[in-house]
Scaffold this motif. Sequence first.
Motif, PDB file in Angstrom:
ATOM      1  N   ASP A 222       6.248  52.571  59.871  1.00 38.13           N
ATOM      2  CA  ASP A 222       6.730  53.659  57.625  1.00 38.13           C
ATOM      3  C   ASP A 222       7.295  52.172  57.545  1.00 38.13           C
ATOM      4  O   ASP A 222       8.441  52.159  57.946  1.00 38.13           O
ATOM      5  CB  ASP A 222       7.698  54.079  59.212  1.00 38.13           C
ATOM      6  N   ASP A 223       7.384  52.230  56.194  1.00 40.43           N
ATOM      7  CA  ASP A 223       7.797  51.219  55.253  1.00 40.43           C
ATOM      8  C   ASP A 223       9.078  51.733  55.187  1.00 40.43           C
ATOM      9  O   ASP A 223       9.795  50.240  54.978  1.00 40.43           O
ATOM     10  CB  ASP A 223       7.123  50.954  54.120  1.00 40.43           C
ATOM     11  N   ASP A 224       9.758  53.155  54.481  1.00 36.96           N
ATOM     12  CA  ASP A 224      11.150  52.849  54.240  1.00 36.96           C
ATOM     13  C   ASP A 224      11.613  52.680  55.366  1.00 36.96           C
ATOM     14  O   ASP A 224      13.309  52.087  55.314  1.00 36.96           O
ATOM     15  CB  ASP A 224      11.002  54.396  54.082  1.00 36.96           C
ATOM     16  N   LEU A 227      12.373  48.695  55.656  1.00 39.22           N
ATOM     17  CA  LEU A 227      13.196  48.507  54.939  1.00 39.22           C
ATOM     18  C   LEU A 227      14.931  48.771  55.336  1.00 39.22           C
ATOM     19  O   LEU A 227      15.422  47.564  55.232  1.00 39.22           O
ATOM     20  CB  LEU A 227      13.116  48.627  53.445  1.00 39.22           C
ATOM     21  N   GLU A 228      14.783  49.097  56.213  1.00 31.46           N
ATOM     22  CA  GLU A 228      16.014  50.274  56.226  1.00 31.46           C
ATOM     23  C   GLU A 228      16.455  49.753  57.259  1.00 31.46           C
ATOM     24  O   GLU A 228      17.882  48.807  57.213  1.00 31.46           O
ATOM     25  CB  GLU A 228      16.339  51.999  56.390  1.00 31.46           C
ATOM     26  N   HIS A 252       5.803  45.981  44.693  1.00 28.86           N
ATOM     27  CA  HIS A 252       6.582  46.453  46.403  1.00 28.86           C
ATOM     28  C   HIS A 252       7.920  45.642  46.621  1.00 28.86           C
ATOM     29  O   HIS A 252       7.625  44.356  46.276  1.00 28.86           O
ATOM     30  CB  HIS A 252       5.563  46.658  46.995  1.00 28.86           C
TER      31      HIS A 252
END
Length: 302
Positions: A222-224, A227-228, A252
């Motif tokens: 999961d990309d988001d 990042l988190e 991106h």
Amino acid sequence: MRVRFSAPDGAWRDWAPALRAALPEADLARDGDPAGFDAIIYAPGGDITDFTPYRRARIVQSLWAGVERIVGNPTLTQPLARMVDPGLAQGMAEYCTGWVMRAHLGMDAYAQDGVWRNGTVPPLAPERRVTILGMGALGRSVAAMLGAVGFDLCGISASGRAVSGLRVHPVGDLDRLLGQAGILVCLLPDTDATRGLLDARRLALMPRGAWLINPGRGTLIDDDALLEGLAQGRPGHAVLDVFHREPLAPDHPFWAHPAVTVTPHVAAETRPATAAPVVAENLRRAMDGRPILHLVDRARGY
């Protein structure tokens, strides 16, 4: 043996000489009456989308290791074989070993700014846990190369099937093992079961500062959430070779993130010189009625 080659235009130039050398008895063609072909060699981007007219074909041999772009095609009733190529496996093992060594030795810690930083010495390889998520042919190749260096290796697979000389756990143990993964190498295929497997909850289980290396499939993460997680130091750095959409968009956030290294899907390439003999062997097996190598399980998706 009449063989239909269906792949993007540029592939024919690269593949035709190697295939003709490995399979001289075949009549290779890029078009013709579908009912006249005994086999199909396929790569995504080719012109075949409906396999129904190819009633005589005994095999569809993919030139890619991943088959997610064809396995769900409802017109495909012929046996489908994925590519397991020694050159591809070698390339993947070299890529993963290179990035694991960079993470293990802390190569990015030594800024070339005149400051003498000799207070931290990396551990030896047996003291570093490297967890390999996905123990198919590529995972086993990576494990063999990393094992030769001496890393403390742990494998995770859907089945938990034993691999000689390596501790392999079922995917049900993933949550527990993520907490021990100093370096996590992801080599899972793209299936319903693997999409989004590394979500926010699981990434938070990783040790602070751990490295995540993903040359498998972009849909695993999961990309988001990544990042988190990077903002929290779990993981501490991500090396990404595959993405949900490729090429990765120029805007991106991965490109500019200080804790992300982007490589442009170069970890493992199918090389005609080493892969053509694999294609030839499988087509001969199909024609002779012998078991096909690397046959795709449609239910599992790989």
